[in-house]
Every structure is written in C-alpha cells, then in structure tokens.
Scaffold this active site. Structure first.
Site, PDB file in Angstrom:
ATOM      1  N   SER A  15       1.754   8.396  -4.998  1.00  0.00           N
ATOM      2  CA  SER A  15       2.844   7.806  -5.793  1.00  0.00           C
ATOM      3  C   SER A  15       2.928   6.297  -5.624  1.00  0.00           C
ATOM      4  O   SER A  15       3.545   5.601  -6.425  1.00  0.00           O
ATOM      5  CB  SER A  15       4.183   8.447  -5.404  1.00  0.00           C
ATOM      6  OG  SER A  15       4.312   8.518  -4.001  1.00  0.00           O
ATOM      7  N   ARG A  16       2.305   5.776  -4.561  1.00  0.00           N
ATOM      8  CA  ARG A  16       2.371   4.337  -4.272  1.00  0.00           C
ATOM      9  C   ARG A  16       1.071   3.903  -3.589  1.00  0.00           C
ATOM     10  O   ARG A  16       0.288   4.739  -3.144  1.00  0.00           O
ATOM     11  CB  ARG A  16       3.528   4.030  -3.295  1.00  0.00           C
ATOM     12  CG  ARG A  16       4.882   4.332  -3.833  1.00  0.00           C
ATOM     13  CD  ARG A  16       5.968   3.973  -2.832  1.00  0.00           C
ATOM     14  NE  ARG A  16       6.174   4.979  -1.817  1.00  0.00           N
ATOM     15  CZ  ARG A  16       6.163   4.742  -0.503  1.00  0.00           C
ATOM     16  NH1 ARG A  16       5.942   3.532  -0.061  1.00  0.00           N
ATOM     17  NH2 ARG A  16       6.377   5.720   0.366  1.00  0.00           N
ATOM     18  N   ASP A  64       4.714  18.327   0.950  1.00  0.00           N
ATOM     19  CA  ASP A  64       4.711  17.640   2.251  1.00  0.00           C
ATOM     20  C   ASP A  64       3.373  17.880   2.952  1.00  0.00           C
ATOM     21  O   ASP A  64       3.058  19.007   3.348  1.00  0.00           O
ATOM     22  CB  ASP A  64       5.873  18.182   3.107  1.00  0.00           C
ATOM     23  CG  ASP A  64       5.984  17.457   4.447  1.00  0.00           C
ATOM     24  OD1 ASP A  64       5.056  16.690   4.802  1.00  0.00           O
ATOM     25  OD2 ASP A  64       6.999  17.668   5.141  1.00  0.00           O
ATOM     26  N   ASN A  91      -5.010  11.087   1.999  1.00  0.00           N
ATOM     27  CA  ASN A  91      -4.555   9.693   2.100  1.00  0.00           C
ATOM     28  C   ASN A  91      -3.123   9.572   2.616  1.00  0.00           C
ATOM     29  O   ASN A  91      -2.777   8.562   3.228  1.00  0.00           O
ATOM     30  CB  ASN A  91      -4.675   9.035   0.715  1.00  0.00           C
ATOM     31  CG  ASN A  91      -3.950   7.719   0.647  1.00  0.00           C
ATOM     32  OD1 ASN A  91      -4.426   6.704   1.136  1.00  0.00           O
ATOM     33  ND2 ASN A  91      -2.750   7.728   0.058  1.00  0.00           N
ATOM     34  N   SER A 143      -7.845   4.226   9.783  1.00  0.00           N
ATOM     35  CA  SER A 143      -7.351   2.839   9.805  1.00  0.00           C
ATOM     36  C   SER A 143      -8.183   2.066  10.819  1.00  0.00           C
ATOM     37  O   SER A 143      -8.700   2.640  11.786  1.00  0.00           O
ATOM     38  CB  SER A 143      -5.891   2.807  10.238  1.00  0.00           C
ATOM     39  OG  SER A 143      -5.521   1.495  10.595  1.00  0.00           O
ATOM     40  N   TYR A 156       0.420   5.740  15.882  1.00  0.00           N
ATOM     41  CA  TYR A 156      -0.350   5.561  14.645  1.00  0.00           C
ATOM     42  C   TYR A 156      -1.848   5.484  14.956  1.00  0.00           C
ATOM     43  O   TYR A 156      -2.665   6.157  14.316  1.00  0.00           O
ATOM     44  CB  TYR A 156       0.131   4.290  13.946  1.00  0.00           C
ATOM     45  CG  TYR A 156      -0.505   4.018  12.600  1.00  0.00           C
ATOM     46  CD1 TYR A 156      -0.092   4.700  11.464  1.00  0.00           C
ATOM     47  CD2 TYR A 156      -1.506   3.064  12.468  1.00  0.00           C
ATOM     48  CE1 TYR A 156      -0.670   4.440  10.223  1.00  0.00           C
ATOM     49  CE2 TYR A 156      -2.094   2.798  11.239  1.00  0.00           C
ATOM     50  CZ  TYR A 156      -1.669   3.487  10.113  1.00  0.00           C
ATOM     51  OH  TYR A 156      -2.253   3.220   8.895  1.00  0.00           O
ATOM     52  N   ALA A 157      -2.203   4.671  15.962  1.00  0.00           N
ATOM     53  CA  ALA A 157      -3.619   4.510  16.334  1.00  0.00           C
ATOM     54  C   ALA A 157      -4.218   5.833  16.810  1.00  0.00           C
ATOM     55  O   ALA A 157      -5.354   6.173  16.449  1.00  0.00           O
ATOM     56  CB  ALA A 157      -3.763   3.450  17.422  1.00  0.00           C
ATOM     57  N   ALA A 158      -3.451   6.587  17.596  1.00  0.00           N
ATOM     58  CA  ALA A 158      -3.954   7.880  18.091  1.00  0.00           C
ATOM     59  C   ALA A 158      -4.188   8.839  16.929  1.00  0.00           C
ATOM     60  O   ALA A 158      -5.208   9.541  16.884  1.00  0.00           O
ATOM     61  CB  ALA A 158      -2.962   8.476  19.090  1.00  0.00           C
ATOM     62  N   LYS A 160      -4.864   8.041  13.841  1.00  0.00           N
ATOM     63  CA  LYS A 160      -5.971   7.566  13.013  1.00  0.00           C
ATOM     64  C   LYS A 160      -7.324   7.718  13.736  1.00  0.00           C
ATOM     65  O   LYS A 160      -8.359   7.911  13.098  1.00  0.00           O
ATOM     66  CB  LYS A 160      -5.732   6.116  12.589  1.00  0.00           C
ATOM     67  CG  LYS A 160      -4.516   5.952  11.662  1.00  0.00           C
ATOM     68  CD  LYS A 160      -4.695   6.717  10.365  1.00  0.00           C
ATOM     69  CE  LYS A 160      -3.552   6.528   9.400  1.00  0.00           C
ATOM     70  NZ  LYS A 160      -3.720   7.286   8.149  1.00  0.00           N
ATOM     71  N   ILE A 189      -3.876  -3.917   4.286  1.00  0.00           N
ATOM     72  CA  ILE A 189      -3.904  -3.840   2.828  1.00  0.00           C
ATOM     73  C   ILE A 189      -2.486  -4.076   2.305  1.00  0.00           C
ATOM     74  O   ILE A 189      -1.514  -3.568   2.888  1.00  0.00           O
ATOM     75  CB  ILE A 189      -4.413  -2.442   2.363  1.00  0.00           C
ATOM     76  CG1 ILE A 189      -5.725  -2.061   3.080  1.00  0.00           C
ATOM     77  CG2 ILE A 189      -4.564  -2.401   0.849  1.00  0.00           C
ATOM     78  CD1 ILE A 189      -6.911  -2.963   2.845  1.00  0.00           C
TER      79      ILE A 189
END
Ligand code: NAP
Length: 248
Positions: A15-16, A64, A91, A143, A156-158, A160, A189
């Site tokens: 959606s974005r 979800d 994604n 990422s 977040y890093a874990a 990814k 980005i």
C-alpha cells in the site's frame, strides 16, 4: 521488452513505499498483481485502480503478514482468484527502534512477528503452487542493517539477519524444484519508514553512502524485477545489496 508477462506476483505490504513501487514495476512488465496491506484501505484501493489502469489484473487483500492462519487464507484466496502464484515478494515489515536498555519485550515480539515470522508464514504456503508449476521466484526484503547491524536497531537487525539465513536455507531446500529464493538488502530508501532520517541531518548520512544520496523506491523495485524475472534464472540464495555502496 516486458519481463513478467503471464506471471502472477504476490507482493506483501504494497500500500506504500517499496512494496508499492515493486507492484507498479511488475505490473508495467505485464504481471498480474495480488498485494497485501495491513490498514491503509484507501491507499490499497488507489493502488488496485492504478495497477488495473496499466492493463493487468490486480487485487488488494487486507492480511496481517505476521498471522499464520491469515497467510494460509491469503495463499488460498490468491490461488483461487489468479490461478497460481509464480512470484512472491515478502516485503511487509515494520521498525521499532530503541536502544537495548529501553527496548521492550513487546517491541521485540512485534518486530519478529511482522518481519521474520511473516516470511515463514507465507513462504511455506507459496511453495505449494510453485512446486506444482516446477518454477517460482521468492524474494525476501532484508536490510543492510541485517548485514551490518546498527546501534539502536537490534530487534530490526536481528529480524533482517534472520531473513538472510532463512533465504539461503530455502534456496538449498527447493532449488531442485526450480524455485529460487533470494533476498534484497536495501540501504536507506526514501519512504515513511525512514522519514525521521530525511527530516534533518541527511547530509550526515550521505557521508556514509558512497553514492551520496538516499535510495529511491524504484532502485529497489528494479532489483526485485531482476530477481523475479528470467534475467536471473541461475541466481538463488543470494543477498542483493541495494544500498548505494554503504556495505562496501
Ligand atoms: P513502509 O513505507 O513503512 O510501508 C510498509 C508496508 O508494509 C505498508 O504497505 C504496510 O501496510 C505494510 N505492513 C506493515 N506491517 C504489515 C503487516 N503486519 N501485514 C501486512 N502488511 C504490513 O515501509 P518501506 O520503507 O516501504 O519498507 C518495506 C520493506 O523494506 C520492509 O520490510 C522494510 O523493513 C524494508 N526496508 C526498508 C528500508 C528503507 O530504508 N525504507 C531499508 C531496508 C529495508 P499499511 O499501509 O496498511 O500499514
């Protein structure tokens, strides 16, 4: 030349941002597009109209990514509506940035559910139609932070980095069925997710990026197009860094 004619692509979180750019890019190359979102009903409807105007079949599903049952339902619905699933782009993702001292258990769990469990949820479903077709391309959105780590982004890093291990394992598991599985590792980005970076002090970040700018969603969409198409039929288990050279 259109690269995805007669293909059906499922893109999560479209959606974005990056997902939207991938959905549009794939549609411009002739793919039918099933896409998901979590809450942006109006944006999803607008995207459906935009894709349809490009002359392809398109449908948005509110689903979800972190919910296993929802992923099962989604894959069944898309297979019924579109006949098959040739390409899956995992994604959808979120960030909950905090120093470990302040990172709550809830934040950790939210990130893992949306970013990592989601990849298991849907990949497990889409390999069925792909095995039947003896062909498929799965693209997982990692990422550069999953490659390098980043202070203040441990959850977040874990998540990814976990995606990279998953991607390489699945590539080995299903390569013999002609199903490819690759990851993309974008740098910074320009999307809603990185708004806080763009709002001030961007120059400080540019010093760390050899190409001297933030990436555009189209930069990532072009990489996804390569991995989705027959331009990459001998590429699997790879992580494609789309980061302006940040990882160098
Ligand atoms: P974004 O602009 O925040 O958009 C996120 C998209 O994911 C939206 O469409 C959102 O739907 C959807 N989404 C979020 N949680 C979901 C869930 N549980 N189920 C289904 N859909 C969900 O993010 P972005 O910057 O485009 O990022 C896309 C992906 O690239 C993410 O995996 C992100 O981690 C990764 N990435 C981004 C960057 C960057 O610099 N932007 C860098 C590296 C990696 P709603 O609109 O309904 O909320």
């Amino acid at each position: 030349m259109k690269l995805l004619e007669n293909k059906v692509a499922l893109v999560t979180g479209a959606s974005r941002g990056i997902g939207e750019a991938i959905a549009v890019k794939f549609a411009e190359h002739g793919a039918s597009i099933a896409f998901t979102y979590l809450s942006s009903d109006e944006k999803a409807k607008a995207l459906e109209d935009r894709l349809t105007a490009l002359g392809v079949k398109a449908k948005g599903y509110k689903s979800d990514a972190g919910d296993y049952k929802a992923a099962e339902q989604l894959a069944n619905d898309v297979s019924k509506d579109f006949g098959t699933i040739d390409i899956c782009v995992n994604n959808a993702g979120i960030s909950r940035d905090n120093l470990l001292m302040r990172l709550t258990e809830q934040q950790w769990d939210e990130v893992m559910q949306a970013n990592l469990k989601s990849i298991y949820n849907l990949t497990k479903q889409v390999i069925r139609p792909m095995m039947k077709a003896r062909s498929g391309s799965i693209i997982n959105m990692s990422s550069i932070v999953g490659v390098k780590g980043n202070g203040g982004q441990s959850a977040y890093a874990a998540s990814k980095a976990g995606i990279i291990g998953f991607t390489k394992s699945i590539a080995q598991e299903i390569g013999s069925r002609n199903i490819r599985c690759n990851a993309i590792a974008p740098g910074f980005i320009e999307t809603d997710m990185t708004h806080y970076l763009q709002d001030g002090g961007a120059e400080k970040w540019f010093e760390k990026i050899p190409l001297g700018r933030f990436g555009k969603t189209d930069d990532v969409a072009n990489a996804a197009l390569f991995l989705a198409s027959d331009m990459s039929t001998y590429v699997t288990g790879q992580v494609l860094n789309v980061c302006g050279g940040m990882a160098t």
